[in-house]
Design a protein around this motif. Structure first.
Motif, PDB file in Angstrom:
ATOM      1  N   ASN A 179      66.264  23.836  25.059  1.00 47.40           N
ATOM      2  CA  ASN A 179      65.339  24.623  26.350  1.00 47.40           C
ATOM      3  C   ASN A 179      65.377  23.810  27.556  1.00 47.40           C
ATOM      4  OD1 ASN A 179      63.184  25.787  27.673  1.00 47.40           O
ATOM      5  ND2 ASN A 179      61.985  26.069  25.787  1.00 47.40           N
ATOM      6  N   PHE A 180      65.811  24.548  28.584  1.00 45.16           N
ATOM      7  CA  PHE A 180      66.051  24.152  29.927  1.00 45.16           C
ATOM      8  C   PHE A 180      64.791  23.678  30.673  1.00 45.16           C
ATOM      9  CE2 PHE A 180      69.911  26.855  29.135  1.00 45.16           C
ATOM     10  CZ  PHE A 180      70.891  25.908  29.689  1.00 45.16           C
ATOM     11  N   ASP A 181      63.530  24.266  30.053  1.00 46.24           N
ATOM     12  CA  ASP A 181      62.253  24.015  30.540  1.00 46.24           C
ATOM     13  C   ASP A 181      61.920  22.428  29.854  1.00 46.24           C
ATOM     14  OD1 ASP A 181      59.714  23.871  31.457  1.00 46.24           O
ATOM     15  OD2 ASP A 181      59.152  25.703  30.904  1.00 46.24           O
ATOM     16  N   LEU A 182      61.684  21.618  30.614  1.00 48.52           N
ATOM     17  CA  LEU A 182      61.173  20.334  30.184  1.00 48.52           C
ATOM     18  C   LEU A 182      59.850  20.388  29.689  1.00 48.52           C
ATOM     19  CD1 LEU A 182      63.224  17.916  32.480  1.00 48.52           C
ATOM     20  CD2 LEU A 182      64.019  18.597  30.208  1.00 48.52           C
ATOM     21  N   ALA A 183      58.923  21.353  30.051  1.00 44.53           N
ATOM     22  CA  ALA A 183      57.786  21.448  29.828  1.00 44.53           C
ATOM     23  C   ALA A 183      57.349  22.431  28.633  1.00 44.53           C
ATOM     24  CB  ALA A 183      56.723  21.701  31.065  1.00 44.53           C
ATOM     25  N   ALA A 184      58.578  22.976  28.103  1.00 41.84           N
ATOM     26  CA  ALA A 184      58.297  24.089  27.197  1.00 41.84           C
ATOM     27  C   ALA A 184      57.620  23.642  25.978  1.00 41.84           C
ATOM     28  CB  ALA A 184      59.734  24.361  26.487  1.00 41.84           C
ATOM     29  N   ARG A 185      56.924  24.574  25.243  1.00 45.15           N
ATOM     30  CA  ARG A 185      56.005  24.309  24.238  1.00 45.15           C
ATOM     31  C   ARG A 185      56.992  23.819  22.877  1.00 45.15           C
ATOM     32  NH1 ARG A 185      56.161  29.836  24.153  1.00 45.15           N
ATOM     33  NH2 ARG A 185      56.631  30.888  22.307  1.00 45.15           N
ATOM     34  N   PRO A 186      56.298  22.988  22.190  1.00 46.32           N
ATOM     35  CA  PRO A 186      57.311  22.147  21.131  1.00 46.32           C
ATOM     36  C   PRO A 186      58.061  23.656  20.289  1.00 46.32           C
ATOM     37  CG  PRO A 186      55.146  21.410  20.763  1.00 46.32           C
ATOM     38  CD  PRO A 186      55.119  22.460  21.799  1.00 46.32           C
ATOM     39  N   LEU A 187      59.172  23.342  19.791  1.00 47.90           N
ATOM     40  CA  LEU A 187      60.120  24.149  19.134  1.00 47.90           C
ATOM     41  C   LEU A 187      59.328  24.832  17.853  1.00 47.90           C
ATOM     42  CD1 LEU A 187      62.901  25.632  18.686  1.00 47.90           C
ATOM     43  CD2 LEU A 187      63.636  23.735  17.052  1.00 47.90           C
ATOM     44  N   ALA A 188      58.661  24.105  17.122  1.00 48.71           N
ATOM     45  CA  ALA A 188      58.090  24.217  15.972  1.00 48.71           C
ATOM     46  C   ALA A 188      56.950  25.609  16.230  1.00 48.71           C
ATOM     47  CB  ALA A 188      57.412  23.163  15.213  1.00 48.71           C
ATOM     48  N   ASP A 189      56.373  25.495  17.177  1.00 54.56           N
ATOM     49  CA  ASP A 189      55.309  26.435  17.846  1.00 54.56           C
ATOM     50  C   ASP A 189      56.092  27.524  17.973  1.00 54.56           C
ATOM     51  OD1 ASP A 189      53.430  24.420  17.877  1.00 54.56           O
ATOM     52  OD2 ASP A 189      52.934  24.671  19.806  1.00 54.56           O
ATOM     53  N   ALA A 190      57.060  27.521  18.916  1.00 55.21           N
ATOM     54  CA  ALA A 190      57.926  28.629  19.364  1.00 55.21           C
ATOM     55  C   ALA A 190      58.395  29.421  18.340  1.00 55.21           C
ATOM     56  CB  ALA A 190      59.213  28.307  20.330  1.00 55.21           C
ATOM     57  N   LEU A 191      58.763  28.814  17.140  1.00 56.48           N
ATOM     58  CA  LEU A 191      59.420  29.445  16.091  1.00 56.48           C
ATOM     59  C   LEU A 191      58.503  30.045  15.137  1.00 56.48           C
ATOM     60  CD1 LEU A 191      62.554  27.129  14.907  1.00 56.48           C
ATOM     61  CD2 LEU A 191      62.663  29.412  16.179  1.00 56.48           C
ATOM     62  N   GLU A 192      57.340  29.596  14.996  1.00 54.90           N
ATOM     63  CA  GLU A 192      56.352  30.209  14.152  1.00 54.90           C
ATOM     64  C   GLU A 192      56.348  31.682  13.776  1.00 54.90           C
ATOM     65  OE1 GLU A 192      54.958  29.541  11.144  1.00 54.90           O
ATOM     66  OE2 GLU A 192      55.950  27.575  11.446  1.00 54.90           O
TER      67      GLU A 192
END
Ligand code: FES
Ligand SMILES: [Fe+2]
Length: 465
Positions: free
Chosen positions: A160-173
């Motif tokens: 993710n280019f955004d260093l403040a992005a939410r964790p991958l696990a949250d995004a993939l749920e």
């Protein structure tokens, strides 16, 4: 950058060609330079995206370049369990540090222009004549390579280019909870090829997001279900965060048995003959994927089927249920890291799982095909196909990667099934360009995942950085 909330992102700006009705997708979303620019700035800059498979970089120092729109990133194995993603631009005069795939010998990343160097942590390790540069241009922070956020799932490196992005696990749920029981994370690449097409990245992706096209585009795959393929045998799901999936309906087994009993009654077939019919159908549909897709079914799966012989199918079960168990027994015997398939998992075999924004996985029997679609411009994209299977525990997987970009009609590069799909992609893009056709018209059942993808894209586009 502004991090998007996990659901219901705040819509703060109007999106051009926005989705206002899930049954209609405005055509301009597939070719407008303005829309493409907005995707570049507000979607790709802060969405988690699959940048590499772990088998591409098995050894420390191995790298693969990941490109998306104008961005180029070096995904580098920096430790046994560590990967970094560096923005692929020299801190001196921005030269790309490496291209394609390779290994940074001795753990040094060296710029080909004036030789500035970095270690695998991205720290400056060598600059010729640094005394000749002004001191404030040479701070460790200014020299350090820029990084993306990195995480892993399903055998893949996501960035993710955004260093403040939410964790991958949250995004993939909830996709991991659906796919992890199908052993997706342990699958390894069997082949990996791509096409470049004159079509928007979403058009290419959408050609693989529903089963509604199967009866017309791939008649050989629905030979035994005829025109009832999509409506009766599958269920359609979509999530607020942009993911969607299609899988067999829980009534699938009952419907199959009923159809079988009906035709058997007409033919006066015995129980043994009904079992044989089921086995023959399974063998034929397996063969269609083995010979026509080169993924989702491997030769071993046909061998397991053939080895089953004359089995008695208990009441309320299908031959396919027993076959699923036999596949698991084979996996145990051959050290394949397969989890025991539950009845739910068996219903998900052959399903279509779309991970927002641009990846799809279709798993079955401990194998899968994975698709990834990336923009090369408003109406051009690269579409990749990756065959996957479980390999025995402990077997050294060879370094894998994209074998090349091939013509969409290359019979040596692609099986019949993807070639049938490819035929629709540019044809659809051309149709969307006609002046009188201003939108796609979608089913809000079979194709709801597509409008869901667009709605989530709009959530990104409506939120300024
Ligand atoms: S541009 Fe990289 S060292 Fe000069
Ligand atoms: Fe298809």
């Amino acid at each position: 950058m502004t991090e998007l909330p996990t659901s219901e992102p705040a819509v703060t700006e109007e999106v051009p060609y926005a989705i206002t009705d899930p049954c209609y997708i405005p055509a301009e979303r597939y070719f407008s330079p303005e829309f493409y620019q907005l995707e570049k700035e507000r979607l790709w800059s802060r969405t988690w995206q699959m940048a590499a498979r772990l088998e591409e970089i098995p050894e420390i120092g191995d790298f693969v370049e990941y490109r998306i729109c104008d961005e180029t990133v070096l995904v580098v194995r920096t430790g046994e369990h560590e990967v970094k993603a560096f923005v692929n631009a020299c801190r001196h005069r921005a030269t790309q540090l490496a291209t394609g795939t390779g290994t940074f010998a001795a753990g040094e990343i060296v710029c080909p222009f004036h030789g500035w160097s970095w270690n695998l942590r991205g720290e400056s390790s060598y600059i010729y004549g640094d005394h000749a540069f002004r001191a404030d241009c040479m701070t460790p922070e200014k020299l350090r390579l820029r990084e993306c956020k990195v995480d892993f799932w399903g055998g893949c490196v996501f960035i993710n280019f955004d260093l403040a992005a939410r964790p991958l696990a949250d995004a993939l749920e909830p996709m991991p909870s659906l796919l992890d029981p199908m052993s997706v994370e342990d699958m390894k690449v069997t082949w990996w090829r791509a096409i470049e097409v004159e079509a928007n990245w979403k058009i290419a992706l959408e050609a693989f997001m529903e089963g509604y096209h199967v009866m017309q585009t791939h008649p050989q795959l629905s030979f035994w279900m005829g025109r009832k393929f999509s409506s009766d045998f599958q269920t359609y799901h979509h999530e607020k965060n942009g993911h969607s999936w299609v899988q067999r309906s829980p009534q699938y087994r009952a419907l199959m048995l009923a159809a079988l009993a009906k035709s058997a009654a007409a033919d006066g077939a015995s129980a043994a003959e009904m079992t044989k019919t089921q086995r023959d159908q399974l063998r034929a549909s397996n063969a269609n994927l083995l010979d026509g897709l080169w993924a989702m079914v491997e030769q071993k799966d046909q061998d397991v089927l053939d080895a089953m012989g004359d089995v008695e199918v208990p009441a309320g079960q299908t031959f396919a249920d027993l076959y699923g168990d036999a596949i698991y027994d084979y996996a145990l015997e051959h050290n394949l890291p397969m989890r025991r398939p539950t009845p739910d998992v068996k219903l998900r075999w052959s399903g279509i799982f779309q991970l927002f924004p641009n990846t799809i996985i279709l798993p079955q029997y401990g194998n899968a095909i994975q698709y990834r679609s990336r923009p090369l411009g408003p109406d051009r994209c690269i579409f990749e196909l990756i065959g996957l299977t479980l390999k025995p525990d402990g077997e050294q997987a060879e370094r894998a990667g994209l074998e090349g970009v091939f013509a969409a009609d290359d019979e040596a590069a692609f099986g019949l099934v993807p070639r049938q799909d490819f035929g629709n992609i540019e044809a659809q893009q051309r149709g969307l360009r006609t002046r009188s056709h201003r939108e796609q018209r979608l089913s809000d059942v079979y194709e709801r995942g597509i409008s869901n993808l667009h709605e989530q894209i709009d959530s990104y586009l409506a939120t300024p950085l």
